[in-house]
Design a protein around this motif. Sequence first.
Motif, PDB file in Angstrom:
ATOM      1  N   ASP A 118     -10.524  -0.861  11.352  1.00 46.41           N
ATOM      2  CA  ASP A 118      -9.793  -1.359  12.179  1.00 46.41           C
ATOM      3  C   ASP A 118     -10.051  -1.313  13.648  1.00 46.41           C
ATOM      4  OD1 ASP A 118      -7.923  -3.203  10.981  1.00 46.41           O
ATOM      5  OD2 ASP A 118      -6.122  -1.661  11.087  1.00 46.41           O
ATOM      6  N   THR A 119     -10.550  -0.257  14.498  1.00 44.72           N
ATOM      7  CA  THR A 119     -11.096   0.979  15.036  1.00 44.72           C
ATOM      8  C   THR A 119     -11.821   0.583  15.522  1.00 44.72           C
ATOM      9  OG1 THR A 119      -9.363   2.409  14.836  1.00 44.72           O
ATOM     10  CG2 THR A 119     -10.913   3.047  16.296  1.00 44.72           C
ATOM     11  N   GLU A 161      -6.877   4.237  -3.176  1.00 46.32           N
ATOM     12  CA  GLU A 161      -7.821   4.750  -1.944  1.00 46.32           C
ATOM     13  C   GLU A 161      -8.946   4.631  -1.514  1.00 46.32           C
ATOM     14  OE1 GLU A 161      -6.477   8.462  -2.255  1.00 46.32           O
ATOM     15  OE2 GLU A 161      -7.955   9.076  -0.812  1.00 46.32           O
ATOM     16  N   SER A 207      -7.335   2.190   1.704  1.00 44.06           N
ATOM     17  CA  SER A 207      -5.988   3.080   2.280  1.00 44.06           C
ATOM     18  C   SER A 207      -6.283   4.184   3.262  1.00 44.06           C
ATOM     19  CB  SER A 207      -5.119   3.496   1.853  1.00 44.06           C
ATOM     20  OG  SER A 207      -4.988   4.062   0.635  1.00 44.06           O
ATOM     21  N   GLN A 214       2.138   5.745  -3.198  1.00 42.20           N
ATOM     22  CA  GLN A 214       2.821   7.087  -1.955  1.00 42.20           C
ATOM     23  C   GLN A 214       3.928   7.491  -3.068  1.00 42.20           C
ATOM     24  OE1 GLN A 214       0.204   8.469   0.390  1.00 42.20           O
ATOM     25  NE2 GLN A 214       1.989   9.695   0.830  1.00 42.20           N
ATOM     26  N   LEU A 215       4.640   5.965  -2.958  1.00 40.62           N
ATOM     27  CA  LEU A 215       5.771   6.110  -3.643  1.00 40.62           C
ATOM     28  C   LEU A 215       6.183   6.319  -4.857  1.00 40.62           C
ATOM     29  CD1 LEU A 215       7.964   4.325  -1.262  1.00 40.62           C
ATOM     30  CD2 LEU A 215       8.532   6.345  -1.042  1.00 40.62           C
ATOM     31  N   ILE A 267      -9.115   2.118   5.845  1.00 36.67           N
ATOM     32  CA  ILE A 267      -8.799   0.831   6.946  1.00 36.67           C
ATOM     33  C   ILE A 267      -8.704   1.062   8.000  1.00 36.67           C
ATOM     34  CG2 ILE A 267      -6.134   1.130   6.435  1.00 36.67           C
ATOM     35  CD1 ILE A 267      -8.460  -1.971   7.001  1.00 36.67           C
ATOM     36  N   ALA A 268      -7.683   2.503   8.455  1.00 34.19           N
ATOM     37  CA  ALA A 268      -7.604   2.777   9.648  1.00 34.19           C
ATOM     38  C   ALA A 268      -8.840   2.938  10.786  1.00 34.19           C
ATOM     39  CB  ALA A 268      -6.832   4.335  10.567  1.00 34.19           C
ATOM     40  N   THR A 269      -9.848   3.325  10.145  1.00 29.52           N
ATOM     41  CA  THR A 269     -11.232   3.299  10.599  1.00 29.52           C
ATOM     42  C   THR A 269     -11.647   2.366  11.010  1.00 29.52           C
ATOM     43  OG1 THR A 269     -11.713   5.406   9.726  1.00 29.52           O
ATOM     44  CG2 THR A 269     -13.791   4.797  10.874  1.00 29.52           C
ATOM     45  N   SER A 294       0.685  -1.227  -0.265  1.00 30.92           N
ATOM     46  CA  SER A 294      -0.127  -0.454  -0.165  1.00 30.92           C
ATOM     47  C   SER A 294       1.034   1.159  -0.130  1.00 30.92           C
ATOM     48  CB  SER A 294      -1.024  -0.147   1.122  1.00 30.92           C
ATOM     49  OG  SER A 294      -0.036  -0.382   2.545  1.00 30.92           O
ATOM     50  N   GLN A 295       2.228   1.569   0.199  1.00 31.90           N
ATOM     51  CA  GLN A 295       2.567   2.056   0.045  1.00 31.90           C
ATOM     52  C   GLN A 295       3.305   3.115  -1.385  1.00 31.90           C
ATOM     53  OE1 GLN A 295       6.207   0.746   2.743  1.00 31.90           O
ATOM     54  NE2 GLN A 295       5.533   2.211   3.839  1.00 31.90           N
ATOM     55  N   GLU A 327      -6.816  -8.269   8.903  1.00 31.28           N
ATOM     56  CA  GLU A 327      -7.854  -6.835   7.745  1.00 31.28           C
ATOM     57  C   GLU A 327      -7.995  -7.651   6.311  1.00 31.28           C
ATOM     58  OE1 GLU A 327      -4.292  -4.637   7.429  1.00 31.28           O
ATOM     59  OE2 GLU A 327      -4.576  -3.445   9.360  1.00 31.28           O
TER      60      GLU A 327
END
Lengths: 519, 305
Positions: free
Chosen positions: A470-471, A460, A463, A103-104, A466-468, A99-100, A234
């Motif tokens: 997870d929480t 997009e 990514s 961006q890179l 996913i943090a939401t 997933s990086q 995930e």
Amino acid sequence: MKRWFSIVLIALLSVSFLFAGGSKEQAVADDGGAVRMEWLVGQTSAEVDDNAEVVKMIEERFNIDLKAWYVDSAHFWENLNVRFAGGEMPDVLVIDTTSQLAQLVDGGVVAELPIELIREKAPNYAAYCDSHDVNNDLWNTMLYNGKNYGVANPMEQVPMALIWRKDWLDNLGLEVPTTLEEFEAVLTAFVEQDPDGDGKKDTAGMAERTFNAIFGAYGLRCVTGANPGFKVEEMQLGSDGVPFFPYIRPEAKEVLALLHDWYQRGLIDKEFITGENHGGYQWLSHAFMNGQIGVTCAQPYHYLAASTDTSDSQNWGICMQEFKALNPDGDIVFGPAPIGPDGLSGTEGWNKTGRLTVITTKCAQDPRKVDAFLAMLDAYYSDPDYARLVNYGIEGRHFAATEYGNVRIMEGTELRKEGVLQVDFGSTSYFAENVDATKTAFGHSVTGNGYWRYNVPACEEYSSVIATLDTLTEQAYFDMITGAKPIDYFDTFVEQFKAAGGTVAEAKVQELQAAKSAT
Amino acid sequence: MGTKRLGRKNNVLNFRDHYIMLIPGILFFLVFCYGPMYGLVIAFQDFYPLRGISGSDFVGLKHFRELFTNPFFLSVLRNTLIISFYKLLICFPAPIIFCLALNEIKSHGFKKAVQSISYLPHFISWVVVSGIFLEFLSPSRGPINILLKELGFEPIFFVADPKYFRAVLVITDMWKSVGWGSIVYLAAITNVDPALYEAAEMDGAGRIKQILHVTLPSIMPIITVMFIMESGKILNDSFQQVYNFLTPTTYGVGDVISTFVYRMGIQNMQYSFTTAVDLFKNTISFILVVITNAIARKTSDYGLW
């Protein structure tokens, strides 16, 4: 007088600036025809000595001037990005997740590396990948917008092992359990029959590190040793090749109901919430060492190096050493992952496709650098002696060849300074078969099925949510296990999960996976 | 008007050496504090480090929308405010009370010893402090719960129980900061004119009256200034502390802006998003400081400006 003095000072200062600039120019220039290669292998513990013997040997072999980058691991990506922003970059870089990649690449750091070129310049690597493509995704892991960036490696992985208190089992006359029912019976006995014989009812069965084996009995992958305590993976790749969120599967509800029941009955340590590890080396389980619980999970080598013999201290891994220091009479035994109601079983395993290594746009400008990189890759897949050199170092100095396989005899930070582990590709399957055969065979002999990590394609839709997700999941899962919320809350949670972007993300990842598999 | 302008001009001329000496200080602030504020524009961009600010695309308020529409945002903001409010209510007066008590100790050696011991926790990192308190409050091994069990109560899992979590944060913060925080007040107390105490004693004031009518009013300006500065920190929660104590069972009551941003930002290098959050936080903080200062000026004569 004063004025003269200051003029002299200013002159000195300007001259020193000139020299400072000059020396920098020289550092970038070629060194006697050898092309300069800058590697950043990831988050390491020490700066490499440019004149170390291992570095010199590598430089000679590939006619390069090797410079290993060191970036402080505490704020690795922050520091690295500052250097990127200043226009500085290494030639080769290892990234953590696919997933990086987006961006890179979009940020102009990572350059394309066409598959045809890899096949041409690194034929041994290519042939090995073709024959060891476990998930059938090696060649499409590094794809982004239809182009290939860098290389993925077929990794040798041993799933998590279950480690039991053998002395507790012996005290109660019990065998290592194989099915989920037997597993529950043993845990119950650990709670009710005083396995440590101190006359107090102060023992529990297990804590969060063993959750992955219970999820595994229902076909779901769950991560061990994360912070907080545990985390359902995930996304997981189904046996039909379609990725899905294990979080919201109906099977997860069954697991949660079971775990809640065990929690109520004390089979699960109430303190699993704050975790088995209370600091120090990450894989130590203090709850296990202190006799609070009777089973934990870790990699086999954390406890035993190359055989099930627990009497030989040479064979003890770092966790076993600590365990024995606290429990001189204690003993351990490996057990299989419990078999669930539908015959499924397994524990967590890490990536089968990993060590994602990319070349930068700086490297791509010079074809000699790209050639050198591919030559170094190919050597790791065709010459076990070279692979051993860059991974273990020099025999007698950095490692010893023993009956338990190769054992490092230099401490990690020192090893890094000496240039070991700087240009390797990790524990690839090739490495495990040709260099580490003893250890690999032992690891597999005490573990079973592994649920391997899935490399989610960069997008997009995934990514950004996913943090939401997870929480949401962590909160709901902990609440249901501890009983703060009833098990039927699961259905509400699933609705929330889907509404918070879960449905959109899953659909997009499935679409990208299907497109990748088609190429 | 003419005379006034002339006056100022004369003033500048008369004190030109002082004004020249000001220049390095002003330059420092321009270069290192105001210049970098240009970087705030990345809150309105999709920022890529290698492309730089000029090369990244503007996306307007996208990151603010992302923040405000996140399902956790309201609860996170509420937690941050509540925890900071508790801390302000309890941890702010604590060092003042501590220092007043310390000031009354006559034995010089004992006073120094207490002072030094009270500073020590300040130098321990939160990782270690959380480790100590996790053990100390453990339901099976912690002394408090062993005592509770002896007294016939059920053990309480303080750190994982939403009912007690905020109290744990406030108490550990107080334990860590009370000694260090008292230094500035102790320094202020040493400046109080001893003649004031003698006069108070002559008038028949006891120890308590002396504290209330001499010591406290004398250090009031520094208390006011500290309070104004503290009010600016309401949204700047202590990440290290909360992160080390937080578990999913306490997300509902303990997840604050910084831990939330950490979880959201760690997935990708979300520079723009985190900058947007910081800009939001600091704007609120700035407003709070201005309001507190205005109130302080109205109710007393002290203030930052």
